[in-house]
Motif scaffolding. Structure first.
Motif, PDB file in Angstrom:
ATOM      1  N   ALA A 132       1.961  89.451  -1.981  1.00  0.00           N
ATOM      2  CA  ALA A 132       3.051  89.006  -1.104  1.00  0.00           C
ATOM      3  C   ALA A 132       4.108  88.234  -1.890  1.00  0.00           C
ATOM      4  O   ALA A 132       3.781  87.400  -2.727  1.00  0.00           O
ATOM      5  CB  ALA A 132       2.498  88.145   0.022  1.00  0.00           C
ATOM      6  N   ARG A 133       5.363  88.508  -1.586  1.00  0.00           N
ATOM      7  CA  ARG A 133       6.459  87.743  -2.192  1.00  0.00           C
ATOM      8  C   ARG A 133       6.659  86.407  -1.489  1.00  0.00           C
ATOM      9  O   ARG A 133       7.075  85.435  -2.102  1.00  0.00           O
ATOM     10  CB  ARG A 133       7.746  88.557  -2.142  1.00  0.00           C
ATOM     11  CG  ARG A 133       7.823  89.667  -3.172  1.00  0.00           C
ATOM     12  CD  ARG A 133       9.122  90.436  -3.042  1.00  0.00           C
ATOM     13  NE  ARG A 133       9.145  91.267  -1.846  1.00  0.00           N
ATOM     14  CZ  ARG A 133      10.180  91.987  -1.458  1.00  0.00           C
ATOM     15  NH1 ARG A 133      11.306  91.961  -2.155  1.00  0.00           N
ATOM     16  NH2 ARG A 133      10.122  92.753  -0.380  1.00  0.00           N
ATOM     17  N   LYS A 149      -3.000  95.865   3.995  1.00  0.00           N
ATOM     18  CA  LYS A 149      -2.282  97.131   4.162  1.00  0.00           C
ATOM     19  C   LYS A 149      -2.758  97.922   5.375  1.00  0.00           C
ATOM     20  O   LYS A 149      -2.024  98.762   5.893  1.00  0.00           O
ATOM     21  CB  LYS A 149      -2.419  97.978   2.899  1.00  0.00           C
ATOM     22  CG  LYS A 149      -1.647  97.409   1.711  1.00  0.00           C
ATOM     23  CD  LYS A 149      -1.699  98.349   0.522  1.00  0.00           C
ATOM     24  CE  LYS A 149      -0.867  97.806  -0.631  1.00  0.00           C
ATOM     25  NZ  LYS A 149      -0.864  98.700  -1.801  1.00  0.00           N
ATOM     26  N   TYR A 154       1.320  94.546   8.751  1.00  0.00           N
ATOM     27  CA  TYR A 154       1.732  94.632   7.349  1.00  0.00           C
ATOM     28  C   TYR A 154       3.200  95.048   7.234  1.00  0.00           C
ATOM     29  O   TYR A 154       3.962  94.477   6.447  1.00  0.00           O
ATOM     30  CB  TYR A 154       0.835  95.629   6.612  1.00  0.00           C
ATOM     31  CG  TYR A 154       1.219  95.835   5.159  1.00  0.00           C
ATOM     32  CD1 TYR A 154       0.872  94.897   4.194  1.00  0.00           C
ATOM     33  CD2 TYR A 154       1.931  96.961   4.765  1.00  0.00           C
ATOM     34  CE1 TYR A 154       1.221  95.077   2.864  1.00  0.00           C
ATOM     35  CE2 TYR A 154       2.291  97.148   3.442  1.00  0.00           C
ATOM     36  CZ  TYR A 154       1.928  96.202   2.498  1.00  0.00           C
ATOM     37  OH  TYR A 154       2.296  96.390   1.182  1.00  0.00           O
ATOM     38  N   ALA A 155       3.620  96.032   8.035  1.00  0.00           N
ATOM     39  CA  ALA A 155       5.010  96.501   7.986  1.00  0.00           C
ATOM     40  C   ALA A 155       5.967  95.413   8.456  1.00  0.00           C
ATOM     41  O   ALA A 155       7.077  95.280   7.936  1.00  0.00           O
ATOM     42  CB  ALA A 155       5.172  97.758   8.838  1.00  0.00           C
ATOM     43  N   HIS A 157       5.428  92.094   8.214  1.00  0.00           N
ATOM     44  CA  HIS A 157       5.506  91.087   7.152  1.00  0.00           C
ATOM     45  C   HIS A 157       6.438  91.562   6.037  1.00  0.00           C
ATOM     46  O   HIS A 157       7.240  90.775   5.520  1.00  0.00           O
ATOM     47  CB  HIS A 157       4.114  90.804   6.585  1.00  0.00           C
ATOM     48  CG  HIS A 157       4.111  89.793   5.474  1.00  0.00           C
ATOM     49  ND1 HIS A 157       3.984  88.439   5.689  1.00  0.00           N
ATOM     50  CD2 HIS A 157       4.260  89.936   4.123  1.00  0.00           C
ATOM     51  CE1 HIS A 157       4.045  87.797   4.547  1.00  0.00           C
ATOM     52  NE2 HIS A 157       4.197  88.687   3.577  1.00  0.00           N
ATOM     53  N   SER A 158       6.353  92.823   5.704  1.00  0.00           N
ATOM     54  CA  SER A 158       7.243  93.362   4.669  1.00  0.00           C
ATOM     55  C   SER A 158       8.701  93.276   5.101  1.00  0.00           C
ATOM     56  O   SER A 158       9.587  92.961   4.287  1.00  0.00           O
ATOM     57  CB  SER A 158       6.865  94.816   4.356  1.00  0.00           C
ATOM     58  OG  SER A 158       5.531  94.907   3.880  1.00  0.00           O
ATOM     59  N   GLU A 161       9.867  89.732   4.743  1.00  0.00           N
ATOM     60  CA  GLU A 161      10.153  89.453   3.332  1.00  0.00           C
ATOM     61  C   GLU A 161      11.520  90.002   2.937  1.00  0.00           C
ATOM     62  O   GLU A 161      12.301  89.320   2.248  1.00  0.00           O
ATOM     63  CB  GLU A 161       9.068  90.061   2.442  1.00  0.00           C
ATOM     64  CG  GLU A 161       7.745  89.322   2.477  1.00  0.00           C
ATOM     65  CD  GLU A 161       6.757  89.876   1.474  1.00  0.00           C
ATOM     66  OE1 GLU A 161       5.917  89.105   0.975  1.00  0.00           O
ATOM     67  OE2 GLU A 161       6.827  91.086   1.175  1.00  0.00           O
ATOM     68  N   SER A 208       9.959  91.065  13.858  1.00  0.00           N
ATOM     69  CA  SER A 208      10.098  90.089  12.779  1.00  0.00           C
ATOM     70  C   SER A 208      10.326  88.686  13.337  1.00  0.00           C
ATOM     71  O   SER A 208       9.766  87.700  12.829  1.00  0.00           O
ATOM     72  CB  SER A 208      11.267  90.477  11.862  1.00  0.00           C
ATOM     73  OG  SER A 208      11.040  91.734  11.256  1.00  0.00           O
TER      74      SER A 208
END
Length: 581
Positions: A132-133, A149, A154-155, A157-158, A161, A208
């Motif tokens: 994770a960034r 994943k 997961y999508a 959180h991405s 980010e 989000s």
């Protein structure tokens, strides 16, 4: 081992291998594993938890010796080896059974498929955390687990980010996300400038926002009411305190994140950008004998009014005098200041009533965050005979008309020219300008022409600079790593500060605002707002292009004179006389 045999005739026969190579290897592996487990883990653990370390050290040594003896004593390997393994495993199992009741639940060791499954899940979570960034913690620093994943989040959180990380990398101080006909548009603010980014699909943007609400500890199911909370964004080894505000509407939810808001608001008085002459005008206010009257403090929305107010009260020693404030939201805690929050949800106590209760306690200095609230003007104008009031008045006018608008708003709030003028000590107006990045700024290519047009005070050496955004590294020209190529780094306030004495207050009371302004500027040699901004251009703190942007004077670039009003003249808004009407 091999044996060389001879026949009766004396001839040698081929050597025969009587001991298998595989069996010693199979026996050697569990002994090495046992030594590693007991030496690296169990031995240290029993000493750390004080579980009879001497006794268990002896057991851990005796067990492999006994297992080896059994392995050598039993001639059949496939019988002796299982017994030896049982002997090696027994002390480990017994130690775990004795150890677990003596330690806290989180540190207990278990065996079985469940633990193996938990361990695998833990490894997946650790891998997700490492990849994770960004990570998120609520105000109590409880971390939100990073989805793996296989997790449906997961999508999301991405996407979060991709929403936040570019803002952090670009030095943004604020990030907004709001619905539009084109989708949800992220807008980030860098040095006071708005930068739009590519739109997000509505479903992903809504997910989000909900993800961040959950991370901050807000109610995810509440989509209409305004909610606010502090939380932390962790990027690498850096923990960034952030303020999240979410509100609902007919088009969807809106989001605003302020990064390190307290650090933005915490500006010492000597760093807000006042010129020396302006500091001198305000200096008497710190003297006990002068600690009474009204100081009107104004800035347009987004021009740092809150920061300016906090800086002004921060220069007073709150431990030797009584400093109080009334605010709608306390955005920064100032040491020693009694900061009162007015609750608009309480109909029994309005803003003026709350302020009245503060005045009754006899404070020396009071910060009033909103002087435009009903009945505040007369209350402050009367109480200012015994205390010093810093009154915030947000006005949004074209450049050069700020001071006239502040006077007009103040007299409207008080409702009486004489009462409003009686205790008026000073007016402070502020605008923000971007500062040139000191690492990549360059001399302006038209410096001589600009100096000629804006003028130079006697005895000064101007240093007109321009934004670059580029630096030379060896033989290559690259983007400046400090300002990220913008050419600017941070902001500075430019001000107009006017002080009033008995003469100028009398002019205000007689409805001669223009005469009061002109006289005050002449007496104090006070620079106008544009003159203060041009002084920062001459010093190389900011650029002439930034001056044009803030004060909307493109004629400077086109060849017309940009020289501001002289210190003895009226402000650009010649209708200052209307301020008193």
């Amino acid at each position: 081992m091999s044996i060389i045999a001879q026949t009766t005739s004396g001839a040698e026969v081929e050597p025969t291998l009587l001991l298998s190579v595989v069996k010693p290897l199979l026996a050697f592996i569990p002994f090495i594993a046992y030594a590693w487990v007991t030496g690296s883990h169990l031995g240290r653990d029993c000493r750390r938890n004080q579980i009879e370390p001497a006794r268990w050290s002896l057991i851990f040594v005796v067990a492999p010796v006994l297992a080896l003896a059994v392995l050598l004593a039993i001639p059949i390997f496939w019988i002796g080896m299982p017994i030896a393994l049982i002997i090696l495993a027994a002390p480990v199992v017994i130690y775990v059974q004795i150890r677990n009741p003596r330690v806290i639940e989180q540190e207990r060791w278990t065996f079985g498929a469940l633990k193996i499954g938990e361990s695998m899940q833990a490894r997946k979570e650790a891998a997700a955390l490492k990849a994770a960034r960004l990570r998120f913690l609520d105000s109590s620093k409880r971390e939100k687990p990073v989805p793996t994943k296989t997790d449906p989040l997961y999508a999301v959180h991405s996407a979060v980010e991709l929403l936040i990380d570019p803002a952090l990398q670009g030095r943004a101080t604020r990030l907004e996300l709001a619905p539009t006909p084109q989708g949800f548009i992220p807008i980030q603010f860098v040095d006071g400038m708005r930068y739009k980014r590519d739109a997000m699909p509505p479903d992903l943007a809504t997910a989000s926002i909900d993800y961040l609400k959950a991370a901050a500890g807000l109610d995810v199911n509440e989509r209409r009411k305004k909610q606010a909370a502090d939380f932390f964004v962790v990027s690498g080894d850096t923990m960034i305190r952030s303020s999240l505000v979410v509100a609902g509407g007919s088009s969807g939810q809106t989001l605003r994140i302020d990064f390190e808001r307290e650090r933005q608001l915490s500006k010492p008085f000597d760093s807000i950008g006042l010129l020396p002459t302006q500091v001198d005008i305000l200096a008497p206010l710190t003297e006990i004998s002068q600690r009474r009257g009204v100081v009107l403090v104004s800035a347009a929305p987004g021009q740092g009014l809150t920061t300016l107010l906090y800086s002004l009260i921060g220069r007073h020693d709150a431990f030797t005098c009584s400093v109080k404030s009334i605010e709608k939201t306390v955005e920064l805690r100032v040491d020693g200041v009694d900061q009162q929050v007015w609750n608009p949800a309480n109909p029994a106590v309005d803003y003026a009533n709350h302020l009245q209760s503060i005045v009754r306690r006899g404070p020396d200095i009071v910060l009033v965050s909103d002087g435009a609230e009903a009945r505040v003007g007369p209350l402050v104008a009367n109480a200012a005979s015994d205390a010093l009031f810093y009154v915030g008045l947000g006005v949004n006018t074209p450049p050069g008309q700020e001071l006239a608008a502040v006077l007009r708003e103040w007299f409207r709030a008080v409702g009486d020219l004489e009462a409003g003028s009686k205790n008026l000590k000073a007016i402070i107006v502020q605008r923000l300008m971007r500062k040139l990045c000191e690492y990549c700024r360059q001399p302006h290519p038209r410096a001589a022409d600009i100096i000629k047009r804006i003028g130079t005070p006697a005895g000064t050496t101007p240093q007109v600079m321009a934004a670059s955004g580029k630096v030379q590294i060896k033989n290559r020209v690259e983007e400046c790593p400090v300002c990220k190529g913008s050419g600017f780094l941070g902001q500075i306030g430019v001000h107009e500060v006017i002080g009033f004495d008995d003469e100028t207050r009398g002019m205000l009371a007689a409805n001669d605002a223009k005469g009061a302004y002109t006289t005050a500027r002449r007496k104090l040699r006070a620079p106008a707002l544009q003159e203060a901004a041009l002084q920062r251009v001459r010093e190389g703190v900011t650029s002439i292009e930034e001056y044009q942007r803030v004060f909307a004077q493109p004629s400077v670039a086109g060849g017309a004179s940009a020289r501001p009003s002289s210190p003895g003249s009226a402000p650009p808004a010649s209708g200052a006389a209307a301020a008193a009407s």
